[in-house]
Design a protein around this motif. Structure first.
Motif, PDB file in Angstrom:
ATOM      1  N   ASP A  74      -5.583   0.931  -3.555  1.00  0.00           N
ATOM      2  CA  ASP A  74      -4.229   0.907  -2.994  1.00  0.00           C
ATOM      3  C   ASP A  74      -3.417  -0.318  -3.450  1.00  0.00           C
ATOM      4  O   ASP A  74      -2.372  -0.621  -2.914  1.00  0.00           O
ATOM      5  CB  ASP A  74      -4.283   0.957  -1.459  1.00  0.00           C
ATOM      6  CG  ASP A  74      -5.054  -0.216  -0.856  1.00  0.00           C
ATOM      7  OD1 ASP A  74      -5.419  -1.163  -1.599  1.00  0.00           O
ATOM      8  OD2 ASP A  74      -5.294  -0.187   0.370  1.00  0.00           O
ATOM      9  N   ASN A  75      -3.931  -1.012  -4.478  1.00  0.00           N
ATOM     10  CA  ASN A  75      -3.280  -2.190  -5.065  1.00  0.00           C
ATOM     11  C   ASN A  75      -3.173  -3.379  -4.114  1.00  0.00           C
ATOM     12  O   ASN A  75      -2.367  -4.278  -4.333  1.00  0.00           O
ATOM     13  CB  ASN A  75      -1.897  -1.869  -5.638  1.00  0.00           C
ATOM     14  CG  ASN A  75      -1.680  -2.556  -6.982  1.00  0.00           C
ATOM     15  OD1 ASN A  75      -2.427  -2.310  -7.933  1.00  0.00           O
ATOM     16  ND2 ASN A  75      -0.673  -3.418  -7.066  1.00  0.00           N
ATOM     17  N   THR A  76      -3.964  -3.384  -3.080  1.00  0.00           N
ATOM     18  CA  THR A  76      -4.047  -4.553  -2.206  1.00  0.00           C
ATOM     19  C   THR A  76      -5.442  -5.173  -2.368  1.00  0.00           C
ATOM     20  O   THR A  76      -6.368  -4.510  -2.852  1.00  0.00           O
ATOM     21  CB  THR A  76      -3.816  -4.184  -0.730  1.00  0.00           C
ATOM     22  OG1 THR A  76      -4.909  -3.406  -0.244  1.00  0.00           O
ATOM     23  CG2 THR A  76      -2.518  -3.417  -0.559  1.00  0.00           C
TER      24      THR A  76
ATOM     25  N   ARG B  92       0.563   2.688 -10.577  1.00  0.00           N
ATOM     26  CA  ARG B  92      -0.851   2.503 -10.891  1.00  0.00           C
ATOM     27  C   ARG B  92      -1.485   1.477  -9.949  1.00  0.00           C
ATOM     28  O   ARG B  92      -0.904   0.428  -9.685  1.00  0.00           O
ATOM     29  CB  ARG B  92      -1.013   2.028 -12.334  1.00  0.00           C
ATOM     30  CG  ARG B  92      -2.446   2.161 -12.846  1.00  0.00           C
ATOM     31  CD  ARG B  92      -2.554   1.674 -14.274  1.00  0.00           C
ATOM     32  NE  ARG B  92      -2.647   0.216 -14.358  1.00  0.00           N
ATOM     33  CZ  ARG B  92      -2.652  -0.461 -15.504  1.00  0.00           C
ATOM     34  NH1 ARG B  92      -2.523   0.181 -16.649  1.00  0.00           N
ATOM     35  NH2 ARG B  92      -2.756  -1.787 -15.500  1.00  0.00           N
ATOM     36  N   LYS B  93      -2.662   1.788  -9.454  1.00  0.00           N
ATOM     37  CA  LYS B  93      -3.409   0.869  -8.601  1.00  0.00           C
ATOM     38  C   LYS B  93      -4.366   0.080  -9.488  1.00  0.00           C
ATOM     39  O   LYS B  93      -5.313   0.640 -10.039  1.00  0.00           O
ATOM     40  CB  LYS B  93      -4.184   1.613  -7.520  1.00  0.00           C
ATOM     41  CG  LYS B  93      -3.309   2.175  -6.387  1.00  0.00           C
ATOM     42  CD  LYS B  93      -2.615   3.460  -6.789  1.00  0.00           C
ATOM     43  CE  LYS B  93      -1.889   4.101  -5.618  1.00  0.00           C
ATOM     44  NZ  LYS B  93      -1.121   5.292  -6.035  1.00  0.00           N
ATOM     45  N   SER B  94      -4.139  -1.218  -9.612  1.00  0.00           N
ATOM     46  CA  SER B  94      -4.847  -2.014 -10.616  1.00  0.00           C
ATOM     47  C   SER B  94      -5.756  -3.094 -10.044  1.00  0.00           C
ATOM     48  O   SER B  94      -6.314  -3.883 -10.807  1.00  0.00           O
ATOM     49  CB  SER B  94      -3.819  -2.685 -11.546  1.00  0.00           C
ATOM     50  OG  SER B  94      -2.996  -1.715 -12.157  1.00  0.00           O
TER      51      SER B  94
ATOM     52  N   ASN C 168     -12.367  -0.298  -7.701  1.00  0.00           N
ATOM     53  CA  ASN C 168     -10.944  -0.392  -7.384  1.00  0.00           C
ATOM     54  C   ASN C 168     -10.727  -0.326  -5.878  1.00  0.00           C
ATOM     55  O   ASN C 168     -11.388   0.452  -5.173  1.00  0.00           O
ATOM     56  CB  ASN C 168     -10.190   0.748  -8.077  1.00  0.00           C
ATOM     57  CG  ASN C 168      -8.714   0.462  -8.228  1.00  0.00           C
ATOM     58  OD1 ASN C 168      -7.977   0.384  -7.248  1.00  0.00           O
ATOM     59  ND2 ASN C 168      -8.271   0.339  -9.467  1.00  0.00           N
TER      60      ASN C 168
ATOM     61  N   ARG D 150       0.829  -1.207   0.000  1.00  0.00           N
ATOM     62  CA  ARG D 150       0.000   0.000   0.000  1.00  0.00           C
ATOM     63  C   ARG D 150       0.866   1.262   0.000  1.00  0.00           C
ATOM     64  O   ARG D 150       0.655   2.193  -0.787  1.00  0.00           O
ATOM     65  CB  ARG D 150      -0.907  -0.024   1.234  1.00  0.00           C
ATOM     66  CG  ARG D 150      -1.903   1.120   1.323  1.00  0.00           C
ATOM     67  CD  ARG D 150      -2.771   0.972   2.558  1.00  0.00           C
ATOM     68  NE  ARG D 150      -3.519  -0.277   2.555  1.00  0.00           N
ATOM     69  CZ  ARG D 150      -3.321  -1.285   3.409  1.00  0.00           C
ATOM     70  NH1 ARG D 150      -2.387  -1.194   4.360  1.00  0.00           N
ATOM     71  NH2 ARG D 150      -4.045  -2.377   3.327  1.00  0.00           N
TER      72      ARG D 150
ATOM     73  N   TYR E 195       3.059   1.668  -3.400  1.00  0.00           N
ATOM     74  CA  TYR E 195       2.315   2.080  -4.582  1.00  0.00           C
ATOM     75  C   TYR E 195       1.824   3.523  -4.468  1.00  0.00           C
ATOM     76  O   TYR E 195       1.699   4.219  -5.480  1.00  0.00           O
ATOM     77  CB  TYR E 195       1.160   1.105  -4.846  1.00  0.00           C
ATOM     78  CG  TYR E 195       1.623  -0.109  -5.632  1.00  0.00           C
ATOM     79  CD1 TYR E 195       1.228  -0.308  -6.949  1.00  0.00           C
ATOM     80  CD2 TYR E 195       2.485  -1.044  -5.061  1.00  0.00           C
ATOM     81  CE1 TYR E 195       1.667  -1.404  -7.675  1.00  0.00           C
ATOM     82  CE2 TYR E 195       2.937  -2.147  -5.776  1.00  0.00           C
ATOM     83  CZ  TYR E 195       2.532  -2.320  -7.080  1.00  0.00           C
ATOM     84  OH  TYR E 195       2.992  -3.398  -7.805  1.00  0.00           O
ATOM     85  N   ALA E 196       1.583   3.985  -3.257  1.00  0.00           N
ATOM     86  CA  ALA E 196       1.197   5.386  -3.064  1.00  0.00           C
ATOM     87  C   ALA E 196       2.401   6.308  -3.205  1.00  0.00           C
ATOM     88  O   ALA E 196       2.367   7.293  -3.951  1.00  0.00           O
ATOM     89  CB  ALA E 196       0.549   5.566  -1.696  1.00  0.00           C
TER      90      ALA E 196
END
Length: 280
Positions: free
Chosen positions: A122-124, A108-110, A119, A99, A102-103
């Protein structure tokens, strides 16, 4: 018994994620350079590979993501049996590191809900795989997995009678059907044996092996070599422009399986191999 604070795990994942998304692995970059030299001067294949290498150099120099798809965060944790993790649960520590990374790096949060497509922002959660191993250390491996290539992966439940030829055919068919979609030249992580689920994990784990290595078993190494040769004979080439290099490597992992089955999983990785490991 050795105590490892969960905060150290979080910081380690934070560092691995930050580094992995900014650069290709050294073996991958080396393989791309070798592939560039093999292609015909002035060809679209050589131009494509040259552009990929220029992009990688710029990303490393400018500390920018080497690919816009900074991927689903895949984490492999090999945990020594003499380790006690103190503090937050392992999953929470890993997700906290992802988290933050990526911030802070504006990756990119995918990651999103599979049904609503909302979405998580936070990519988690990360895809966390744990293995208990001897010792009092933890080895953490971070593999950001883009989905242009992930979507082209396949799982086969072969019959035992299909044997080695069936395994190689499955690997080659996966790449042939993918065509240019996974941004070739690709890397194939292959799982052989186990069950439906462990076979897929083996394929993912195979991608963490250094590109260019061979499996220690001679018969499995022979599968790697034959599959790579046949894939490169397909002529798909870099980015689908034709040429001599459709794949940079085939990496296989194997487990015993049931007498009635022969599972084979092929996990496709694009040319942008990003993988970082650390031991704590």
């Amino acid at each position: 018994m050795r105590i490892i604070a969960s905060g150290l795990i979080e910081e380690t994942i934070y560092g691995l994620a930050g580094r992995a998304c900014l650069r290709l692995t050294a073996p991958c970059e080396g393989a791309l350079r070798e592939a560039e030299a093999r292609e015909e001067p002035g060809s679209a294949a050589r131009f494509s590979l040259s552009t990929l290498l220029d992009n990688a150099e710029t990303a490393a120099r400018e500390r920018m993501a080497v690919c816009q798809d900074t991927g689903y965060a895949v984490v492999l944790a090999e945990i020594g049996q003499d380790v006690h993790i103190e503090g937050a649960p392992l999953t929470d520590a890993v997700n906290a590191g992802v988290r933050r990374a990526y911030a802070d790096h504006c990756f990119r949060k995918s990651v999103c809900d599979p049904i609503t497509r909302v979405n998580t922002a936070d990519n988690t959660p990360a895809s966390l795989h744990t293995e208990i191993v001897p010792g009092d250390k933890i080895k953490l491996t971070f593999l950001p997995k883009g989905f242009g290539s992930e979507n082209m992966s396949r799982l086969y439940m072969l019959t035992p009678a299909q044997g080695v030829s069936g395994i190689v055919d499955s690997i080659v068919e996966t790449v042939r059907l993918a065509g240019s979609k996974p941004c070739p030249p690709v890397i194939c992580g292959v799982g052989i044996g186990g069950t439906f689920d462990t076979c897929a994990f083996l394929a993912k784990k195979a991608l963490t092996r250094p590109l260019g290595t061979r499996h220690p078993r001679a018969d499995i190494a022979a599968i790697e070599r034959e599959a790579l040769e046949r894939i490169n004979a397909l002529g798909i080439g870099p980015q689908g422009f034709g040429g001599k290099t459709t794949a940079l490597g085939v990496l296989c992992e194997v487990l015993p399986t049931h007498i009635a089955g022969l599972p084979v999983a092929v996990n496709i990785q694009c040319h942008c191999m990003r993988c970082e490991s650390a031991e704590i």
